[in-house]
Design a protein around this motif. Structure first.
Motif, PDB file in Angstrom:
ATOM      1  N   MET A  15       0.907  -1.205  -0.209  1.00 42.52           N
ATOM      2  CA  MET A  15       0.032   0.091  -0.119  1.00 42.52           C
ATOM      3  C   MET A  15       0.804   1.253  -0.030  1.00 42.52           C
ATOM      4  SD  MET A  15      -3.081  -0.914  -0.120  1.00 42.52           S
ATOM      5  CE  MET A  15      -3.946   0.581   0.192  1.00 42.52           C
ATOM      6  N   ILE A  16       1.969   0.862   0.370  1.00 36.59           N
ATOM      7  CA  ILE A  16       2.882   2.339   0.490  1.00 36.59           C
ATOM      8  C   ILE A  16       4.034   2.505  -0.652  1.00 36.59           C
ATOM      9  CG2 ILE A  16       2.956   2.663   3.134  1.00 36.59           C
ATOM     10  CD1 ILE A  16       5.780   1.433   3.056  1.00 36.59           C
ATOM     11  N   ASP A  17       4.056   1.372  -1.416  1.00 35.19           N
ATOM     12  CA  ASP A  17       4.733   1.040  -2.522  1.00 35.19           C
ATOM     13  C   ASP A  17       4.129   2.133  -3.777  1.00 35.19           C
ATOM     14  OD1 ASP A  17       6.913   0.760  -4.306  1.00 35.19           O
ATOM     15  OD2 ASP A  17       6.858  -1.332  -4.239  1.00 35.19           O
ATOM     16  N   ARG A  18       4.614   3.426  -3.748  1.00 33.34           N
ATOM     17  CA  ARG A  18       4.096   4.297  -5.244  1.00 33.34           C
ATOM     18  C   ARG A  18       5.118   4.252  -6.067  1.00 33.34           C
ATOM     19  NH1 ARG A  18       4.139   7.797  -0.865  1.00 33.34           N
ATOM     20  NH2 ARG A  18       5.469   9.244  -2.018  1.00 33.34           N
ATOM     21  N   TYR A  19       6.414   3.581  -5.807  1.00 31.09           N
ATOM     22  CA  TYR A  19       7.385   3.654  -6.874  1.00 31.09           C
ATOM     23  C   TYR A  19       7.441   2.389  -7.694  1.00 31.09           C
ATOM     24  CZ  TYR A  19       8.620   7.311  -3.508  1.00 31.09           C
ATOM     25  OH  TYR A  19       8.812   8.632  -2.973  1.00 31.09           O
ATOM     26  N   LYS A  20       7.252   2.448  -8.984  1.00 31.24           N
ATOM     27  CA  LYS A  20       7.628   1.515  -9.917  1.00 31.24           C
ATOM     28  C   LYS A  20       9.234   1.318  -9.811  1.00 31.24           C
ATOM     29  CE  LYS A  20       3.861   3.175 -12.851  1.00 31.24           C
ATOM     30  NZ  LYS A  20       3.484   3.843 -14.082  1.00 31.24           N
ATOM     31  N   PRO A  21       9.443  -0.007 -10.032  1.00 31.46           N
ATOM     32  CA  PRO A  21      10.962  -0.402 -10.228  1.00 31.46           C
ATOM     33  C   PRO A  21      11.577   0.916 -10.870  1.00 31.46           C
ATOM     34  CG  PRO A  21       9.922  -2.254 -10.313  1.00 31.46           C
ATOM     35  CD  PRO A  21       8.861  -1.098 -10.380  1.00 31.46           C
ATOM     36  N   GLU A  22      10.997   1.033 -11.892  1.00 33.19           N
ATOM     37  CA  GLU A  22      11.793   1.961 -13.066  1.00 33.19           C
ATOM     38  C   GLU A  22      11.834   3.347 -12.546  1.00 33.19           C
ATOM     39  OE1 GLU A  22       7.910   1.411 -14.878  1.00 33.19           O
ATOM     40  OE2 GLU A  22       9.325   0.151 -14.022  1.00 33.19           O
ATOM     41  N   LEU A  23      11.101   3.747 -11.866  1.00 30.99           N
ATOM     42  CA  LEU A  23      11.234   5.177 -11.023  1.00 30.99           C
ATOM     43  C   LEU A  23      12.159   5.313  -9.971  1.00 30.99           C
ATOM     44  CD1 LEU A  23       7.319   5.966 -10.993  1.00 30.99           C
ATOM     45  CD2 LEU A  23       9.007   6.598 -12.567  1.00 30.99           C
ATOM     46  N   LEU A  24      12.635   4.071  -9.407  1.00 39.15           N
ATOM     47  CA  LEU A  24      13.458   4.272  -8.329  1.00 39.15           C
ATOM     48  C   LEU A  24      14.917   4.642  -8.710  1.00 39.15           C
ATOM     49  CD1 LEU A  24      12.534   1.466  -5.733  1.00 39.15           C
ATOM     50  CD2 LEU A  24      12.587   3.766  -5.470  1.00 39.15           C
ATOM     51  N   THR A  25      15.108   4.336 -10.081  1.00 40.78           N
ATOM     52  CA  THR A  25      16.385   4.942 -10.676  1.00 40.78           C
ATOM     53  C   THR A  25      16.492   6.294 -11.331  1.00 40.78           C
ATOM     54  OG1 THR A  25      15.832   4.040 -12.994  1.00 40.78           O
ATOM     55  CG2 THR A  25      16.974   2.686 -11.419  1.00 40.78           C
ATOM     56  N   LEU A  26      15.040   7.045 -11.231  1.00 41.63           N
ATOM     57  CA  LEU A  26      15.287   8.403 -11.751  1.00 41.63           C
ATOM     58  C   LEU A  26      16.060   9.279 -11.271  1.00 41.63           C
ATOM     59  CD1 LEU A  26      11.308   8.674 -12.382  1.00 41.63           C
ATOM     60  CD2 LEU A  26      12.958   8.585 -14.267  1.00 41.63           C
ATOM     61  N   VAL A  27      16.194   9.351 -10.011  1.00 44.37           N
ATOM     62  CA  VAL A  27      16.954  10.326  -9.131  1.00 44.37           C
ATOM     63  C   VAL A  27      18.444  10.444  -9.726  1.00 44.37           C
ATOM     64  CG1 VAL A  27      17.869   8.662  -7.363  1.00 44.37           C
ATOM     65  CG2 VAL A  27      17.331  11.193  -6.784  1.00 44.37           C
ATOM     66  N   THR A  28      19.098   9.308 -10.103  1.00 44.03           N
ATOM     67  CA  THR A  28      20.311   9.340 -10.875  1.00 44.03           C
ATOM     68  C   THR A  28      20.443  10.112 -12.490  1.00 44.03           C
ATOM     69  OG1 THR A  28      20.000   7.109 -11.899  1.00 44.03           O
ATOM     70  CG2 THR A  28      20.859   7.403  -9.586  1.00 44.03           C
ATOM     71  N   GLN A  29      18.924  10.157 -12.872  1.00 42.55           N
ATOM     72  CA  GLN A  29      19.142  10.771 -14.360  1.00 42.55           C
ATOM     73  C   GLN A  29      18.667  12.217 -14.092  1.00 42.55           C
ATOM     74  OE1 GLN A  29      16.227   8.187 -16.642  1.00 42.55           O
ATOM     75  NE2 GLN A  29      16.705   6.421 -15.145  1.00 42.55           N
ATOM     76  N   VAL A  30      18.573  12.681 -12.799  1.00 47.84           N
ATOM     77  CA  VAL A  30      18.075  14.196 -12.919  1.00 47.84           C
ATOM     78  C   VAL A  30      18.998  15.079 -13.504  1.00 47.84           C
ATOM     79  CG1 VAL A  30      17.375  16.059 -11.505  1.00 47.84           C
ATOM     80  CG2 VAL A  30      16.361  13.747 -11.169  1.00 47.84           C
ATOM     81  N   ARG A  31      20.334  14.890 -13.047  1.00 42.89           N
ATOM     82  CA  ARG A  31      21.478  15.777 -13.508  1.00 42.89           C
ATOM     83  C   ARG A  31      21.357  15.820 -15.081  1.00 42.89           C
ATOM     84  NH1 ARG A  31      23.707  20.476 -12.115  1.00 42.89           N
ATOM     85  NH2 ARG A  31      24.463  19.786 -10.287  1.00 42.89           N
ATOM     86  N   PRO A  32      21.564  14.583 -15.811  1.00 38.76           N
ATOM     87  CA  PRO A  32      21.585  14.429 -17.131  1.00 38.76           C
ATOM     88  C   PRO A  32      20.331  15.083 -17.934  1.00 38.76           C
ATOM     89  CG  PRO A  32      22.252  12.579 -16.192  1.00 38.76           C
ATOM     90  CD  PRO A  32      21.863  13.336 -15.032  1.00 38.76           C
ATOM     91  N   ALA A  33      19.196  14.862 -17.292  1.00 35.06           N
ATOM     92  CA  ALA A  33      18.102  15.423 -17.871  1.00 35.06           C
ATOM     93  C   ALA A  33      18.007  16.861 -17.801  1.00 35.06           C
ATOM     94  CB  ALA A  33      16.752  14.999 -17.080  1.00 35.06           C
ATOM     95  N   ILE A  34      18.494  17.439 -16.925  1.00 39.97           N
ATOM     96  CA  ILE A  34      18.580  19.060 -16.696  1.00 39.97           C
ATOM     97  C   ILE A  34      19.397  19.583 -18.065  1.00 39.97           C
ATOM     98  CG2 ILE A  34      19.245  21.138 -15.704  1.00 39.97           C
ATOM     99  CD1 ILE A  34      18.660  19.716 -12.934  1.00 39.97           C
ATOM    100  N   ASP A  35      20.714  18.793 -18.094  1.00 41.20           N
ATOM    101  CA  ASP A  35      21.498  19.293 -19.273  1.00 41.20           C
ATOM    102  C   ASP A  35      20.829  18.799 -20.562  1.00 41.20           C
ATOM    103  OD1 ASP A  35      23.248  19.864 -17.110  1.00 41.20           O
ATOM    104  OD2 ASP A  35      24.401  18.043 -17.136  1.00 41.20           O
TER     105      ASP A  35
END
Length: 246
Positions: free
Chosen positions: A58-78
């Protein structure tokens, strides 16, 4: 050990820990999945503030693929993958647009368009919050400049994470952007949720007051959904309350 304050120079800092628990084999028999479930439970513990949480679907809002998103933020800004969509604010008396609110979306190359709920909660817990906040404010100031060139002068609000108000460099950054793009401070609004009023202990006052002195309008969103009272507003330079529809 976490019960004792940590002394840094002249300050005593209170710290806390958040523990996420996943049990074998109830929550998974796969080691990697167990770690992921424990990670999800840890984020839930951070949000609830109770210290620990046991994994539950019930508390698992994160799909497996979303947990890796945080590592992609900096490249996504660039790579210019983020977009600010503008939602108009219409004046009921005459139907005219009196302002707008900027809402961030991530145009992810494989996951498609992601809403803030998919990535902001994770980003808020990392150092990536600062560059993403700076990018969002600069994008809005650029928009205000381009509108001004066409004779359109309406204020635009940007949502801020409460954690951004601990950034002592924020007022100088915002002031620099307004000066660089020659945009009046009165056209930029910064918006916080009501929960900020309850959670903040006064550490953000200096940054809020500096922003207000620049002439930037400060707004509280979702007002009426939490447990704050109007007394909180006495010490803060708040210009606008947005009453929650509930």
């Amino acid at each position: 050990g976490l019960r004792r304050p940590i002394r840094v120079e002249e300050l005593d800092l209170d710290i806390s820990g958040s523990l996420g628990i996943a049990l074998y084999p109830a929550h998974s028999e796969d080691p990697d999945m167990l770690l992921r479930h424990a990670d999800v439970a840890m984020y839930a513990a951070k949000e609830s503030g109770v210290g620990f949480e046991v994994y539950d679907e019930m508390i698992d809002r994160y799909k497996p693929e979303l947990l890796t998103l945080v590592t992609q933020v900096r490249p996504a800004i660039d790579d210019n993958q983020f977009r600010m969509y503008l939602q108009p604010k219409v004046r009921l008396s005459d139907g005219r647009v009196a302002g707008a609110e900027a809402l961030i979306r991530w145009e992810h190359p494989t996951l498609g368009r992601l809403s803030p709920a998919d990535f902001i909660p994770m980003v808020e817990k990392t150092v990536l919050l600062k560059p993403l906040t700076y990018w969002a404010i600069e994008d809005v100031v650029r928009t205000l400049r381009s509108w001004g060139d066409y004779g359109v002068h309406i204020p635009v609000a940007v949502n801020l994470s409460p954690r951004s108000l601990l950034d002592q460099a924020l007022p100088e950054l915002v002031s620099g952007l307004l000066e660089r793009f020659d945009v009046p401070a009165s056209l930029l609004r910064l918006e916080l949720t009501e929960s900020f009023l309850v959670a903040d202990s006064g550490r953000s006052d200096a940054v809020l007051n500096q922003l207000a002195r620049l002439g930037i309008g400060l707004s509280i969103d979702d007002f009426g959904t939490g447990f704050s009272s109007l007394s909180y507003l006495k010490r803060l330079p708040i210009e606008e309350l947005k009453i929650d529809r509930s």
